[in-house]
Design an enzyme around this catalytic site. Structure first.
Site, mmCIF file in Angstrom:
data_model
loop_
_atom_site.group_PDB
_atom_site.id
_atom_site.type_symbol
_atom_site.label_atom_id
_atom_site.label_comp_id
_atom_site.label_asym_id
_atom_site.label_seq_id
_atom_site.Cartn_x
_atom_site.Cartn_y
_atom_site.Cartn_z
ATOM 1 N N ASP A 159 -42.919 -24.380 -35.668
ATOM 2 C CA ASP A 159 -41.459 -24.121 -35.819
ATOM 3 C C ASP A 159 -41.238 -22.886 -35.291
ATOM 4 O O ASP A 159 -41.467 -21.850 -35.808
ATOM 5 C CB ASP A 159 -40.989 -24.494 -37.233
ATOM 6 C CG ASP A 159 -39.776 -24.689 -37.345
ATOM 7 O OD1 ASP A 159 -38.996 -25.270 -38.286
ATOM 8 O OD2 ASP A 159 -38.925 -23.774 -36.942
ATOM 9 N N ASP B 161 -37.137 -27.397 -31.670
ATOM 10 C CA ASP B 161 -37.942 -26.256 -31.904
ATOM 11 C C ASP B 161 -39.274 -26.697 -32.963
ATOM 12 O O ASP B 161 -39.862 -25.717 -33.385
ATOM 13 C CB ASP B 161 -37.103 -25.254 -32.404
ATOM 14 C CG ASP B 161 -36.995 -25.236 -33.878
ATOM 15 O OD1 ASP B 161 -36.885 -26.407 -34.566
ATOM 16 O OD2 ASP B 161 -37.147 -23.923 -34.529
ATOM 17 N N GLU B 162 -39.476 -27.693 -33.116
ATOM 18 C CA GLU B 162 -40.644 -28.117 -34.126
ATOM 19 C C GLU B 162 -41.383 -29.310 -33.488
ATOM 20 O O GLU B 162 -40.780 -30.390 -33.076
ATOM 21 C CB GLU B 162 -40.253 -28.001 -35.441
ATOM 22 C CG GLU B 162 -39.398 -29.174 -35.927
ATOM 23 C CD GLU B 162 -38.780 -29.070 -37.179
ATOM 24 O OE1 GLU B 162 -39.958 -29.260 -38.177
ATOM 25 O OE2 GLU B 162 -37.747 -29.265 -37.462
HETATM 26 N N1 DCP Z 1 -29.554 -26.323 -35.697
HETATM 27 C C1 DCP Z 1 -28.505 -26.710 -35.790
HETATM 28 N N2 DCP Z 1 -27.832 -27.049 -36.739
HETATM 29 C C2 DCP Z 1 -28.358 -27.048 -37.882
HETATM 30 C C3 DCP Z 1 -29.834 -26.534 -37.988
HETATM 31 C C4 DCP Z 1 -30.524 -26.164 -36.781
HETATM 32 O O1 DCP Z 1 -27.794 -26.734 -34.750
HETATM 33 N N3 DCP Z 1 -27.716 -27.385 -39.157
HETATM 34 C C5 DCP Z 1 -30.542 -25.814 -34.537
HETATM 35 C C6 DCP Z 1 -30.209 -24.249 -34.093
HETATM 36 C C7 DCP Z 1 -31.792 -23.914 -34.419
HETATM 37 C C8 DCP Z 1 -32.574 -25.014 -34.160
HETATM 38 O O2 DCP Z 1 -31.627 -26.193 -34.341
HETATM 39 O O3 DCP Z 1 -31.911 -22.576 -33.984
HETATM 40 C C9 DCP Z 1 -33.870 -25.089 -34.854
HETATM 41 O O4 DCP Z 1 -33.506 -25.420 -36.632
HETATM 42 P P1 DCP Z 1 -34.227 -24.766 -37.614
HETATM 43 O O5 DCP Z 1 -33.906 -25.378 -38.835
HETATM 44 O O6 DCP Z 1 -35.947 -24.605 -37.072
HETATM 45 O O7 DCP Z 1 -33.894 -23.328 -37.715
HETATM 46 P P2 DCP Z 1 -34.195 -21.911 -36.728
HETATM 47 O O8 DCP Z 1 -35.198 -22.190 -35.768
HETATM 48 O O9 DCP Z 1 -32.985 -21.280 -36.260
HETATM 49 O O10 DCP Z 1 -34.610 -20.704 -37.945
HETATM 50 P P3 DCP Z 1 -36.221 -20.585 -38.715
HETATM 51 O O11 DCP Z 1 -36.649 -19.473 -38.396
HETATM 52 O O12 DCP Z 1 -35.689 -20.852 -39.944
HETATM 53 O O13 DCP Z 1 -36.919 -21.846 -38.195
HETATM 54 MG MG MG Z 2 -36.964 -23.036 -36.567
#
Ligand code: DCP
Ligand code: MG
Length: 359
Positions: free
Chosen positions: A11, A106-107
């Site tokens: 992730d 992203d995962e």
């Molecule tokens: N995303 C979005 N709306 C949400 C959750 C996520 O648009 N409610 C998008 C933005 C994030 C991406 O999906 O960058 C990946 O989601 P993650 O939950 O993996 O969050 P991040 O990668 O940003 O942070 P983390 O380091 O906690 O994984």
């Molecule tokens: Mg993420």
């Protein structure tokens, strides 16, 4: 003798925000929020770790985020860029195994049970993947390594950012026993509330309940929760692959004139090819017939099916049909071919678990 799968969950850290900081280094060190503007009714897609210190998180209204941190830098999402980076990440992972199941941009889950890389050590494979993402994309990812999807995904979240967390089979139960009930896979808000009303707050509480009791309260899902409390999550990693095909063709010593003979040549080709496809673990949605006329002009005719092709008997009439849509009754043919495409990975057999050293 223990049999064990090796699952990796990767992730990316603060995905959209990290890409923005990479592409504009002047953002580094500032709270950065990607999403709707605070003056609109938009929400936060994500934010970097600096912004998270103010309590800002995904899905929060941007206006709320602004109140928490007025000096944060708000950026609009650049989805085309994120999609491209996502493809680069998935392609790095596919250098390690074809069994990559993307869950979002992203995962992804990887099943490296059968990998011989790094002497079969899933931990070293995960480290290598993280390093390549840093080297090639200048971004960090967190990885979780475990023996099923449920635990691998939780593990990747334990040491963010840039984490690498391994939950070995012998660690699984202790970890689950301390896990808050709301963190279990498939337990949403409503179920969490119901569990707590029953006195189930952690994995240890869940573990003590009988399967019958859980089924009584939660229906079929009760079986699932019973298994999870014991570290059992048999869901396979399902790989999706694009733009792959498998084909075979024959050039005839003498040109064919007889349509029936062409049909039987295509039958032969298909009967040899379909088992090869299935043996390699693929199913196809599309079949293409290729025809080269005696004058070397070449044409193809394809047909796609909503259900994957797995039966020769039902496929052959379609192949004959495709052949008859051409000029083969008028023009002699020097080559015939069949290709399967729009391939998907067949679902892995859960029982197919391997013994390999080094978790
Ligand atoms: N995303 C979005 N709306 C949400 C959750 C996520 O648009 N409610 C998008 C933005 C994030 C991406 O999906 O960058 C990946 O989601 P993650 O939950 O993996 O969050 P991040 O990668 O940003 O942070 P983390 O380091 O906690 O994984
Ligand atoms: Mg993420």
């Amino acid at each position: 003798m223990a049999t064990v799968r090796k699952i990796i969950h990767i992730d990316m850290d603060a995905f959209y925000a990290s890409i923005e900081m990479r592409d504009d280094p002047s953002l580094v060190g500032h709270p950065v929020i990607v999403g709707g503007s605070p003056s609109s009714r938009g929400v936060v897609a994500t934010c970097n770790y600096e912004a998270r210190r103010y309590g800002i998180h995904s899905a929060m209204p941007s206006s709320h985020a602004y109140r928490l941190c007025p000096h944060a830098i708000f950026l609009r999402a650049r989805f085309a860029v994120y999609r491209e980076v996502s493809q680069q990440i998935m392609s790095i992972m596919r250098d390690f195994t074809p069994v990559v199941e993307p869950l979002s941009l992203d995962e992804a889950y990887l099943d490296v049970s059968d990998s011989l890389l790094h002497q079969g050590s899933a931990t070293l494979i995960a480290r290598d993947i993280k390093q390549r993402i840093v080297d090639e994309l200048r971004l960090t990812a967190s990885a979780g390594v475990s023996y099923n999807k449920f635990l691998a995904k939780l593990a990747s979240g334990l040491n963010k950012p840039d984490g690498l967390t391994v939950l070995r089979p012998q660690d699984g139960l202790a970890f689950i026993h301390n896990l808050p009930i709301g963190d279990f896979y498939g337990i949403g808000r409503a179920t969490e509330t119901k569990m707590k009303a029953l006195g189930i707050h952690h994995g240890a509480d869940l573990y003590q309940r009988s399967e019958a009791e859980l089924v009584q309260h939660f229906g079929k899902a009760g079986h699932w929760y019973y298994g999870l409390a014991r570290g059992e999550d048999p869901r396979p990693v399902r790989a999706h692959r694009e733009r792959k095909s498998l084909g075979s063709e024959t050039t005839f010593a003498e040109d064919l004139h007889d349509v029936n003979q062409m049909c039987s040549e295509l039958d032969k080709l298909t009967a040899e090819l379909l088992p090869k496809l299935l043996e390699r673990g693929w199913l196809a949605h599309t079949v293409t017939v290729k025809i080269k006329y005696a004058d070397f002009e070449q044409i193809t005719r394809a047909r796609s099916f909503p259900q994957p092709i797995d039966q020769l008997e039902t496929l052959l009439p379609h192949i004959h049909d495709l052949l008859l849509k051409t000029d083969v009754d008028l023009r002699p043919v020097r080559l015939l071919g069949v290709t399967f495409s729009s391939l998907i990975m067949r679902q892995k057999d859960d029982e197919r678990q391997r013994l390999l050293p080094g978790f």
